[in-house]
Design a protein around this motif. Structure first.
Motif, PDB file in Angstrom:
ATOM      1  N   ARG A  41      15.622   2.843   2.358  1.00  0.00           N
ATOM      2  CA  ARG A  41      15.209   4.185   2.782  1.00  0.00           C
ATOM      3  C   ARG A  41      15.610   5.215   1.740  1.00  0.00           C
ATOM      4  NH1 ARG A  41      17.290   2.403   7.863  1.00  0.00           N
ATOM      5  NH2 ARG A  41      19.018   3.874   7.783  1.00  0.00           N
ATOM      6  N   TYR A  42      16.816   5.078   1.188  1.00  0.00           N
ATOM      7  CA  TYR A  42      17.279   6.016   0.158  1.00  0.00           C
ATOM      8  C   TYR A  42      16.428   5.886  -1.108  1.00  0.00           C
ATOM      9  CZ  TYR A  42      20.347   8.428  -3.113  1.00  0.00           C
ATOM     10  OH  TYR A  42      20.841   9.288  -4.068  1.00  0.00           O
ATOM     11  N   ASP A  43      16.153   4.666  -1.524  1.00  0.00           N
ATOM     12  CA  ASP A  43      15.319   4.457  -2.713  1.00  0.00           C
ATOM     13  C   ASP A  43      13.920   5.051  -2.517  1.00  0.00           C
ATOM     14  OD1 ASP A  43      17.387   3.179  -4.012  1.00  0.00           O
ATOM     15  OD2 ASP A  43      16.660   1.154  -3.559  1.00  0.00           O
ATOM     16  N   HIS A  44      13.366   4.871  -1.332  1.00  0.00           N
ATOM     17  CA  HIS A  44      12.040   5.425  -1.036  1.00  0.00           C
ATOM     18  C   HIS A  44      12.069   6.946  -1.095  1.00  0.00           C
ATOM     19  CE1 HIS A  44       8.060   5.736   0.713  1.00  0.00           C
ATOM     20  NE2 HIS A  44       8.554   6.569   1.603  1.00  0.00           N
ATOM     21  N   LEU A  45      13.123   7.538  -0.550  1.00  0.00           N
ATOM     22  CA  LEU A  45      13.269   8.998  -0.579  1.00  0.00           C
ATOM     23  C   LEU A  45      13.335   9.496  -2.015  1.00  0.00           C
ATOM     24  CD1 LEU A  45      13.715  11.565   1.208  1.00  0.00           C
ATOM     25  CD2 LEU A  45      16.154  11.196   0.829  1.00  0.00           C
ATOM     26  N   ILE A  61      20.960  14.702   3.586  1.00  0.00           N
ATOM     27  CA  ILE A  61      20.193  13.511   3.197  1.00  0.00           C
ATOM     28  C   ILE A  61      20.603  12.335   4.074  1.00  0.00           C
ATOM     29  CG2 ILE A  61      19.816  11.820   1.362  1.00  0.00           C
ATOM     30  CD1 ILE A  61      19.986  14.179  -0.623  1.00  0.00           C
ATOM     31  N   ALA A  62      21.907  12.150   4.262  1.00  0.00           N
ATOM     32  CA  ALA A  62      22.392  11.051   5.107  1.00  0.00           C
ATOM     33  C   ALA A  62      21.857  11.195   6.532  1.00  0.00           C
ATOM     34  CB  ALA A  62      23.919  11.031   5.104  1.00  0.00           C
ATOM     35  N   SER A  63      21.896  12.393   7.056  1.00  0.00           N
ATOM     36  CA  SER A  63      21.387  12.634   8.403  1.00  0.00           C
ATOM     37  C   SER A  63      19.900  12.310   8.493  1.00  0.00           C
ATOM     38  CB  SER A  63      21.630  14.092   8.790  1.00  0.00           C
ATOM     39  OG  SER A  63      21.086  14.370  10.056  1.00  0.00           O
ATOM     40  N   TYR A  64      19.123  12.733   7.520  1.00  0.00           N
ATOM     41  CA  TYR A  64      17.689  12.459   7.498  1.00  0.00           C
ATOM     42  C   TYR A  64      17.422  10.952   7.462  1.00  0.00           C
ATOM     43  CZ  TYR A  64      12.854  12.374   5.870  1.00  0.00           C
ATOM     44  OH  TYR A  64      11.510  12.114   5.741  1.00  0.00           O
ATOM     45  N   THR A  68      25.495   7.319   7.780  1.00  0.00           N
ATOM     46  CA  THR A  68      26.658   8.182   7.586  1.00  0.00           C
ATOM     47  C   THR A  68      26.771   8.588   6.122  1.00  0.00           C
ATOM     48  OG1 THR A  68      28.150   6.343   7.117  1.00  0.00           O
ATOM     49  CG2 THR A  68      27.888   6.990   9.439  1.00  0.00           C
ATOM     50  N   GLN A  69      27.550   9.637   5.879  1.00  0.00           N
ATOM     51  CA  GLN A  69      27.787  10.060   4.496  1.00  0.00           C
ATOM     52  C   GLN A  69      28.513   8.970   3.713  1.00  0.00           C
ATOM     53  OE1 GLN A  69      29.792  13.857   4.487  1.00  0.00           O
ATOM     54  NE2 GLN A  69      27.878  14.967   4.777  1.00  0.00           N
ATOM     55  N   GLU A  70      29.393   8.231   4.393  1.00  0.00           N
ATOM     56  CA  GLU A  70      30.119   7.154   3.727  1.00  0.00           C
ATOM     57  C   GLU A  70      29.156   6.066   3.260  1.00  0.00           C
ATOM     58  OE1 GLU A  70      30.938   8.392   6.755  1.00  0.00           O
ATOM     59  OE2 GLU A  70      32.735   9.510   6.171  1.00  0.00           O
ATOM     60  N   THR A  71      28.202   5.710   4.107  1.00  0.00           N
ATOM     61  CA  THR A  71      27.205   4.703   3.726  1.00  0.00           C
ATOM     62  C   THR A  71      26.382   5.197   2.555  1.00  0.00           C
ATOM     63  OG1 THR A  71      27.103   3.854   5.991  1.00  0.00           O
ATOM     64  CG2 THR A  71      25.230   3.342   4.535  1.00  0.00           C
ATOM     65  N   SER A  73      27.303   7.309   0.282  1.00  0.00           N
ATOM     66  CA  SER A  73      28.162   7.276  -0.912  1.00  0.00           C
ATOM     67  C   SER A  73      28.237   5.868  -1.493  1.00  0.00           C
ATOM     68  CB  SER A  73      29.575   7.761  -0.568  1.00  0.00           C
ATOM     69  OG  SER A  73      29.559   9.130  -0.270  1.00  0.00           O
ATOM     70  N   ARG A  74      28.361   4.860  -0.624  1.00  0.00           N
ATOM     71  CA  ARG A  74      28.398   3.476  -1.104  1.00  0.00           C
ATOM     72  C   ARG A  74      27.090   3.091  -1.787  1.00  0.00           C
ATOM     73  NH1 ARG A  74      29.497   1.749   4.057  1.00  0.00           N
ATOM     74  NH2 ARG A  74      31.444   2.732   4.612  1.00  0.00           N
ATOM     75  N   ILE A  75      25.982   3.509  -1.227  1.00  0.00           N
ATOM     76  CA  ILE A  75      24.678   3.217  -1.819  1.00  0.00           C
ATOM     77  C   ILE A  75      24.571   3.874  -3.186  1.00  0.00           C
ATOM     78  CG2 ILE A  75      22.193   3.659  -1.608  1.00  0.00           C
ATOM     79  CD1 ILE A  75      22.577   3.392   1.461  1.00  0.00           C
ATOM     80  N   ARG A  76      25.005   5.127  -3.275  1.00  0.00           N
ATOM     81  CA  ARG A  76      24.911   5.871  -4.547  1.00  0.00           C
ATOM     82  C   ARG A  76      25.838   5.287  -5.618  1.00  0.00           C
ATOM     83  NH1 ARG A  76      23.125  11.187  -4.821  1.00  0.00           N
ATOM     84  NH2 ARG A  76      25.041  11.768  -5.896  1.00  0.00           N
TER      85      ARG A  76
END
Length: 79
Positions: A41-45, A61-64, A68-71, A73-76
């Protein structure tokens, strides 16, 4: 909306087109929430809006994305 379109019939086609685009965006977002991982989902965004991370807070962005913000951050960190 009905009253507006009754009084302004020349705008009916425009309103229909905008409604269709909004509906397709909603369906795409729901399908993403159901079938894609958080990373996908993040990559698509980022593919759709490349500079979004510089313009909007990571909390929003996390909410959208429904994570969570922690998740996020781990993805980034993986990039």
């Amino acid at each position: 909306m009905e009253c507006f379109l009754e009084e302004n019939q020349e705008h009916e086609r425009l309103v229909r087109k905008v409604s269709q685009l909004l509906f397709l965006d909603l369906v795409e977002r729901l399908e993403g929430m159901m079938f894609l991982s958080a990373k996908e989902r993040y990559d698509h965004l980022l593919t759709r809006y490349p500079s979004i991370a510089q313009q909007i807070s990571l909390g929003h962005i996390a909410s959208y994305l429904g994570i969570t913000q922690e998740t996020l951050s781990r993805i980034r960190e993986q990039k």
